[in-house]
Design a protein around this motif. Structure first.
Motif, mmCIF file in Angstrom:
data_model
loop_
_atom_site.group_PDB
_atom_site.id
_atom_site.type_symbol
_atom_site.label_atom_id
_atom_site.label_comp_id
_atom_site.label_asym_id
_atom_site.label_seq_id
_atom_site.Cartn_x
_atom_site.Cartn_y
_atom_site.Cartn_z
ATOM 1 N N PRO A 155 1.136 -1.596 0.219
ATOM 2 C CA PRO A 155 0.101 0.153 0.118
ATOM 3 C C PRO A 155 0.841 0.939 -0.243
ATOM 4 C CG PRO A 155 -1.136 -1.787 1.493
ATOM 5 C CD PRO A 155 0.168 -1.862 0.662
ATOM 6 N N LEU A 187 -3.858 -0.042 -5.103
ATOM 7 C CA LEU A 187 -4.185 -0.913 -4.264
ATOM 8 C C LEU A 187 -4.696 -1.930 -4.393
ATOM 9 C CD1 LEU A 187 -5.840 2.448 -2.604
ATOM 10 C CD2 LEU A 187 -3.807 1.312 -1.863
ATOM 11 N N LEU A 229 -11.620 0.801 0.429
ATOM 12 C CA LEU A 229 -11.064 -0.446 1.239
ATOM 13 C C LEU A 229 -11.541 -0.838 2.634
ATOM 14 C CD1 LEU A 229 -7.405 1.322 0.797
ATOM 15 C CD2 LEU A 229 -8.355 -0.195 -0.815
ATOM 16 N N GLU A 276 -6.730 2.799 6.064
ATOM 17 C CA GLU A 276 -7.741 2.010 5.390
ATOM 18 C C GLU A 276 -8.602 3.685 5.617
ATOM 19 O OE1 GLU A 276 -6.328 -1.544 6.307
ATOM 20 O OE2 GLU A 276 -6.438 0.690 7.203
ATOM 21 N N ALA A 311 1.158 1.619 7.453
ATOM 22 C CA ALA A 311 0.832 1.456 6.152
ATOM 23 C C ALA A 311 0.933 -0.049 6.504
ATOM 24 C CB ALA A 311 0.949 1.753 5.014
ATOM 25 N N ARG A 365 -1.120 -5.114 3.683
ATOM 26 C CA ARG A 365 -2.014 -4.955 2.761
ATOM 27 C C ARG A 365 -3.073 -5.239 2.573
ATOM 28 N NH1 ARG A 365 -3.172 -11.659 1.100
ATOM 29 N NH2 ARG A 365 -5.495 -10.100 1.171
ATOM 30 N N VAL A 366 -4.212 -4.783 1.724
ATOM 31 C CA VAL A 366 -5.595 -3.687 1.549
ATOM 32 C C VAL A 366 -6.735 -4.634 0.897
ATOM 33 C CG1 VAL A 366 -4.761 -1.788 2.950
ATOM 34 C CG2 VAL A 366 -5.502 -2.090 0.278
#
Length: 442
Positions: free
Chosen positions: A116, A216, A241, A248, A286, A289-290
Motif C-alpha cells: 500500500p 491499491l 477499502l 484505510e 500502512a 496489504r489492503v
C-alpha cells in the motif's frame, strides 16, 4: 543479425532517420514502439513508429504532431520526456526517454497490487506529473495504469506519466481534438464524459482516483460491458477499502473526494490530491496489504485479480455504428464457448497491453478467431493452452502474430460501413502507447 521488417515496420539493425532499431518493445493500436539508438547523440530511446498505411491520413498526422508537441512542452520530473518527433524515410516517429521497467498495468497483471505505501507513492508521483501538465493548460484525458511507466532502482520506485495522444490544450482546434465520441478508457473515465461532458482537469482528477484504486487492489474500480460500466461511474458507490485502521480510513476519504460524481466535489487540482496522499504516507502507518470492502456489507471482499491477460472486460460489447445507428453485437453468433472465450481474452490483451480502444479490440479479436479458428491460433502461437494471448519474454504480443494483429486492427478502425459512412467503432485515433520494457539490467 538483422531480421526482416514486419508488415512495413523496420527490423533490428535498420534505421529510421538517425535512429537505429534495436528491438521491438510493444504493439500499439496503430504502430509499434521500438528500443532504438540515436546514432547522433549516442543514447537509447523509445521510438514510436506509426503504421505506414495510416500515416498518410491528414487528420491522424495532425493528431500525432499534437501528441508530440504536447508532451515535449512539459517540463516535469514525472512525465516521460520527448526528445524529438517528425518524419524520416517515409515514417512518422516520436523519440522519447527509454524507461526500463514497463508500465504499471503490466506490473499489476504480473504481480498484483504493490504494498500500500508503494501504491500511494506511485500515484502521488503521477499526480505531480498530471498537475504539472494542468499548469501548462494541458488535459491528459487518458490516465490509466498502462500510461504510467515504472522504473525500479534498488528500493526506489519512480513513476512517469506518458501517452498524451488524446491530450487537449486549451484553444486547440476541436476538429483535431475529438471525433465526437468520448475520449479515454471507459474503466477510468469520469461520469460526465460518459454522457458527452467536456474534459478538463477535474476529469483527470477522477481518473487519478480510479488509478489510485487500481494501484491499491490490482483492478479498475468498476467492470462490465460499456453501458453498465458507464452507469457504474455515474451512480455506483465509490469503492472503498475494508477499514482496519487510520490508513484505510484516510485513503477511503481520498477516494471519495477524488472520485466524487460531481466535478465540483472533487479535489481542486491533482497537486491537492498528491498532498493528501503524502500526508497519509507521513502520518499513518500502512498495513502490509489492503482489501476491497464489500460495497453492501462493509466487509472485506475476496482479493481477486484478473486472471492473466483476460482482465475484467465483459465477453459481449455493443457498438453503435454511424449513419443509421445500427447496433452491432461483437460476439460470434452460435460459436462455441472456446471461441467466445478466445475473443474475450484477445480483446482484453489488446486493450491492456496494446492500448487498443475496446470496440477496436473486440472487432480485431473476433476477426482473428473467425479467420483462423481457435485451434489454428493455438498452433500459430497466438493463443496458449488457456486460450489467452501469448506473450514473449518482454510481456508484449508474440512477434509471430504482429502483422496479423495490426492488419486486422487497421481494418476494424478504418473500414467503411453502411452506405460508405466511416465506422464509429473507435473513440479516438489510436496511437502507440505501450512501452513494455522488460525489467532487469541493460
Amino acid at each position: 543479425m538483422s531480421t526482416p521488417p514486419t508488415d512495413g515496420f523496420p527490423g533490428p539493425g535498420e534505421r529510421i532517420g538517425q535512429y537505429e532499431i534495436v528491438r521491438r518493445l510493444g504493439l500499439g493500436g496503430m504502430g509499434v514502439v521500438f528500443e532504438a539508438v540515436d546514432t547522433v547523440l549516442r543514447r537509447r530511446v523509445a521510438l514510436k513508429v506509426i503504421a505506414p498505411y495510416v500515416a498518410d491520413d491528414p487528420a491522424f498526422r495532425a493528431r500525432f504532431t499534437q501528441e508530440a508537441q504536447a508532451q515535449a512542452s512539459l517540463d516535469s520530473s514525472h512525465v516521460v520526456p520527448v526528445f524529438a518527433h517528425g518524419e524520416a524515410d517515409g515514417a512518422l516517429y516520436i523519440a522519447s526517454q527509454l524507461i526500463p521497467g514497463g508500465d504499471l498495468g503490466a506490473m499489476l497483471r504480473a504481480s498484483g497490487a504493490p504494498p500500500p505505501r508503494t501504491a500511494l507513492d506511485l500515484v502521488a508521483q503521477v499526480a505531480t506529473g498530471l498537475g504539472d501538465a494542468h499548469a501548462t493548460g494541458l488535459v491528459h484525458r487518458d490516465v490509466k495504469p498502462a500510461n504510467v511507466l515504472v522504473r525500479t532502482r534498488g528500493e526506489e520506485v519512480s513513476a512517469y506519466l506518458t501517452d498524451f495522444g488524446i491530450a487537449r490544450r486549451t484553444g486547440v482546434d476541436p476538429a483535431l481534438a475529438s471525433d465526437g465520441c468520448a475520449d479515454g478508457t471507459p474503466g477510468y473515465l469520469a461520469p460526465e464524459l460518459h454522457t458527452g461532458g467536456t474534459p478538463g482537469p477535474s476529469t483527470d482528477v477522477y481518473s487519478l482516483g480510479c488509478l489510485l484504486w487500481a494501484a491499491l487492489v490490482g483492478r479498475a474500480p468498476y467492470a462490465g460491458a460499456p453501458d453498465r460500466l458507464a452507469g457504474a461511474h455515474r451512480s455506483a458507490p465509490v469503492p472503498q477499502l475494508a477499514v482496519g485502521g487510520p490508513f484505510e480510513q484516510q485513503v477511503n476519504a481520498i477516494l471519495c473526494r477524488a472520485m466524487a460524481k460531481s466535478p465540483r466535489d472533487r479535489y481542486p487540482s491533482a497537486h491537492a490530491l498528491r498532498d493528501d496522499l503524502r500526508r497519509v504516507l507521513r502520518d499513518c502507518p500502512a498495513p502490509p496489504r489492503v482489501q476491497a470492502a464489500d460495497p453492501e456489507e462493509g466487509r472485506p471482499a475476496g482479493r481477486t485479480r484478473p486472471r492473466g491477460l483476460a482482465g475484467v472486460l465483459a465477453s459481449t460489447f455493443v457498438v453503435l455504428l454511424a449513419g443509421g445507428g445500427i447496433g452491432l453485437a461483437l460476439t460470434l453468433r452460435g460459436d462455441s464457448t472456446d471461441e467466445q472465450r478466445a475473443v474475450t481474452n484477445i480483446a482484453a490483451a489488446l486493450v491492456e497491453d496494446a492500448d487498443f480502444e475496446e470496440p477496436e479490440a473486440e472487432c480485431t479479436a473476433r476477426r482473428l478467431v473467425e479467420r483462423s479458428g481457435v485451434q489454428a491460433l493455438r498452433e500459430q502461437g497466438l493463443l496458449d493452452g488457456d486460450l489467452e494471448l501469448t506473450a514473449d519474454s518482454g510481456g508484449s504480443i508474440d512477434p509471430r502474430v504482429l502483422a496479423d494483429v495490426i492488419s486486422v486492427g487497421a481494418s476494424c478502425v478504418f473500414e467503411k460501413v453502411g452506405g460508405g459512412q466511416p465506422s464509429a467503432t473507435r473513440t479516438r485515433p489510436a496511437t502507440v502507447a505501450t512501452y513494455n520494457v522488460p525489467s532487469g539490467p541493460r
